[in-house]
Design an enzyme around this catalytic site. Sequence first.
Site, short mmCIF file in Angstrom:
data_model
loop_
_atom_site.label_atom_id
_atom_site.label_comp_id
_atom_site.label_asym_id
_atom_site.label_seq_id
_atom_site.Cartn_x
_atom_site.Cartn_y
_atom_site.Cartn_z
CB CYS A 330 -0.83 0.06 1.27
SG CYS A 330 -2.10 -1.18 1.34
N GLY A 341 4.64 16.06 -5.50
CA GLY A 341 5.77 15.24 -5.90
C GLY A 341 6.21 14.21 -4.86
CD GLU A 364 -1.06 -6.35 -2.37
OE1 GLU A 364 -0.21 -6.75 -1.57
OE2 GLU A 364 -2.21 -6.03 -2.05
CB SER A 377 3.39 10.02 -13.77
OG SER A 377 4.23 11.12 -13.82
N1 ACO Z 1 -5.54 14.39 -10.16
C1 ACO Z 1 -4.77 14.32 -11.26
N2 ACO Z 1 -3.49 13.87 -11.25
C2 ACO Z 1 -2.98 13.51 -10.07
C3 ACO Z 1 -3.72 13.58 -8.87
C4 ACO Z 1 -5.07 14.04 -8.94
N3 ACO Z 1 -5.81 14.16 -7.86
N4 ACO Z 1 -2.93 13.16 -7.85
C5 ACO Z 1 -1.74 12.83 -8.38
N5 ACO Z 1 -1.76 13.04 -9.72
C6 ACO Z 1 -0.68 12.82 -10.67
C7 ACO Z 1 0.28 13.98 -10.63
O1 ACO Z 1 -0.07 14.96 -11.54
C8 ACO Z 1 1.61 13.33 -10.94
O2 ACO Z 1 1.77 13.13 -12.31
P1 ACO Z 1 2.68 14.14 -13.19
O3 ACO Z 1 3.96 14.36 -12.44
O4 ACO Z 1 2.87 13.37 -14.44
O5 ACO Z 1 1.88 15.37 -13.31
C9 ACO Z 1 1.47 11.94 -10.35
O6 ACO Z 1 0.08 11.70 -10.24
C10 ACO Z 1 2.15 11.81 -9.03
O7 ACO Z 1 1.96 12.97 -8.28
P2 ACO Z 1 2.65 13.15 -6.87
O8 ACO Z 1 2.43 14.56 -6.41
O9 ACO Z 1 4.05 12.66 -6.91
O10 ACO Z 1 1.80 12.12 -6.01
P3 ACO Z 1 1.03 12.35 -4.64
O11 ACO Z 1 1.94 12.80 -3.57
O12 ACO Z 1 -0.20 13.13 -4.86
O13 ACO Z 1 0.67 10.83 -4.29
C11 ACO Z 1 -0.71 8.93 -4.34
C12 ACO Z 1 0.08 9.94 -5.19
C13 ACO Z 1 0.20 8.25 -3.35
C14 ACO Z 1 -1.33 7.86 -5.24
C15 ACO Z 1 -1.83 9.74 -3.62
O14 ACO Z 1 -2.74 10.22 -4.56
C16 ACO Z 1 -2.58 8.98 -2.56
O15 ACO Z 1 -2.09 8.79 -1.46
N6 ACO Z 1 -3.80 8.53 -2.89
C17 ACO Z 1 -4.67 7.85 -1.95
C18 ACO Z 1 -4.17 6.46 -1.69
C19 ACO Z 1 -3.96 5.68 -2.98
O16 ACO Z 1 -4.80 5.68 -3.86
N7 ACO Z 1 -2.80 4.99 -3.06
C20 ACO Z 1 -2.45 4.13 -4.16
C21 ACO Z 1 -3.19 2.84 -4.00
S1 ACO Z 1 -2.51 1.55 -4.99
C22 ACO Z 1 -1.39 0.77 -3.97
O17 ACO Z 1 -1.42 1.03 -2.78
C23 ACO Z 1 -0.40 -0.19 -4.51
#
Ligand code: ACO
Length: 475
Positions: A330, A341, A364, A377
């Site tokens: 996770c 970022g 996973e 990305s």
């Molecule tokens: N809308 C559009 N694009 C988004 C969004 C959003 N809400 N959030 C992130 N992105 C894109 C970003 O634009 C970036 O892409 P780019 O650099 O090409 O523009 C990319 O995703 C990563 O952005 P970060 O800022 O590095 O990521 P962030 O700190 O927001 O974390 C994460 C990403 C961990 C998935 C976060 O959204 C989160 O915690 N979500 C809730 C939990 C979740 O869904 N986790 C993943 C489950 S799958 C697993 O656990 C294996």
Amino acid sequence: MKVEMEEIDDSTICDSVSSLVEGCRLPVHMSGTDDWPLAEIVSIKDVRGRRLYYVHYVDFNKRLDEWVGEESLDTRKVHFPRRDGGSNTAAVSGVSTPKKLHIGAGGGGGGGGGGGSISRPSSPVATPTELINGSAVLAAALQKRMNRKRKGPSLESEDSQDAPIQQQPSPGPRQSGSMVAHHDDVVTRMKNVEMIELGRHRIKPWYFAPYPQEMVGLQCIYICEFCLKYRKSRKCLERHLAKCNLRHPPGNEIYRKGNITFFEIDGRKNKSYAQNLCLLAKLFLDHKTLYYDTDPFLFYVMTVFDNRGFHIVGYFSKEKESTEDYNVACILTMPPYQRKGYGKLLIEFSYELSKFEGKTGSPEKPLSDLGLLSYRSYWSQTILEILTSVQPVGDNEKPQITINEMCELTSIKKEDVISTLQNLNLINYYKGQYIITLNKEILENHNSAMQKRIIRIDPKCLHWTPKDWGKRAKW
Ligand code: ACO
Ligand code: ZN
């Protein structure tokens, strides 16, 4: 907005909201937007003489679900649930059928232990407008793309990445970072915690989490940002803080650069911390249910440091041994830190660990919508970084690299490398062989994206030796 209703045909003019029942589908005004997307009524309750409806927007991620009043319902075209044993909801989305919760031992105190959480109020205004719009549009766009792809032919590796979107229930409970995939249930479908306070942040949860019953009725749960214990009131938290000596997560500090620090926490040695972390994370992670056995997992917690301590920004969990080459179970960035970022930094760190282990790895499955976006990305940027740095061997030669070499250099699993190359549309078939062509536009986009990636993981700052967990009799 065009509303598609091909799956049910029994729409009716409904002159009174009093005939609305759970399972009805109708256009609903989504808070913070001008849109009226199709939504399904999940639950109905009366609060001080006012009827409230918990709705799920059919084409959108569950984090946008909310309580709305009658004024938000467009009752001109209501689709009533079919009477043949409630199969309509299953046929439509497969999410309403009550199923057994897979909450492990100790979950008895959780919100899953009864219908109590259904009648609990939750704020109708869920998230800031920017987030609602961004996520909603994104979720819908992603969903459409997935649906299209599922219909048409596609390569297996790509399909496996696309599978995660929440409408696809997983075949059975999958253990993941001390969470297991779960089937939706009317209780776990609904957000049950109104607000949390974590350090300086007040955060609105996205999904259900099995906090004890006495916690979920409150307006806010107060969480110690260092040990992650939760308290009923600010006063109780203050009393706790006076005693709590932690100013950083427990476990070993394994990385520090600038104000970024990573701690490695063993789910067996720091059980209470690991369980509280999973509980907190569940508020923002759908498609996983809390699982109390944290023993088989390691937790990598990323913090930012200031004069008050090391504040949690995000984390990922990882199985001590994965038979499926998973290097992340996770992953989560705490909402106040998202879209800056940090998610990519967590992902980069997870691959750095795999490099130290001399293995390739993959997250996973299923991935969430935001997980898929972030991984896609990261993979694209990492692979383009490699491709643009390959030097030709001879003067008139073209640079050459094999897919296996790309895997070795990045620790990204082969199927993810291939799906990324395909997604980027880089692979061409030319004179009997596959070649990769990088056009100017791709290179320009890549360069500008890399300029935005200011914080990077510096492998020199990682002080860590992988353990061979297989050799140990017990974790
Ligand atoms: N809308 C559009 N694009 C988004 C969004 C959003 N809400 N959030 C992130 N992105 C894109 C970003 O634009 C970036 O892409 P780019 O650099 O090409 O523009 C990319 O995703 C990563 O952005 P970060 O800022 O590095 O990521 P962030 O700190 O927001 O974390 C994460 C990403 C961990 C998935 C976060 O959204 C989160 O915690 N979500 C809730 C939990 C979740 O869904 N986790 C993943 C489950 S799958 C697993 O656990 C294996
Ligand atoms: Zn504490």
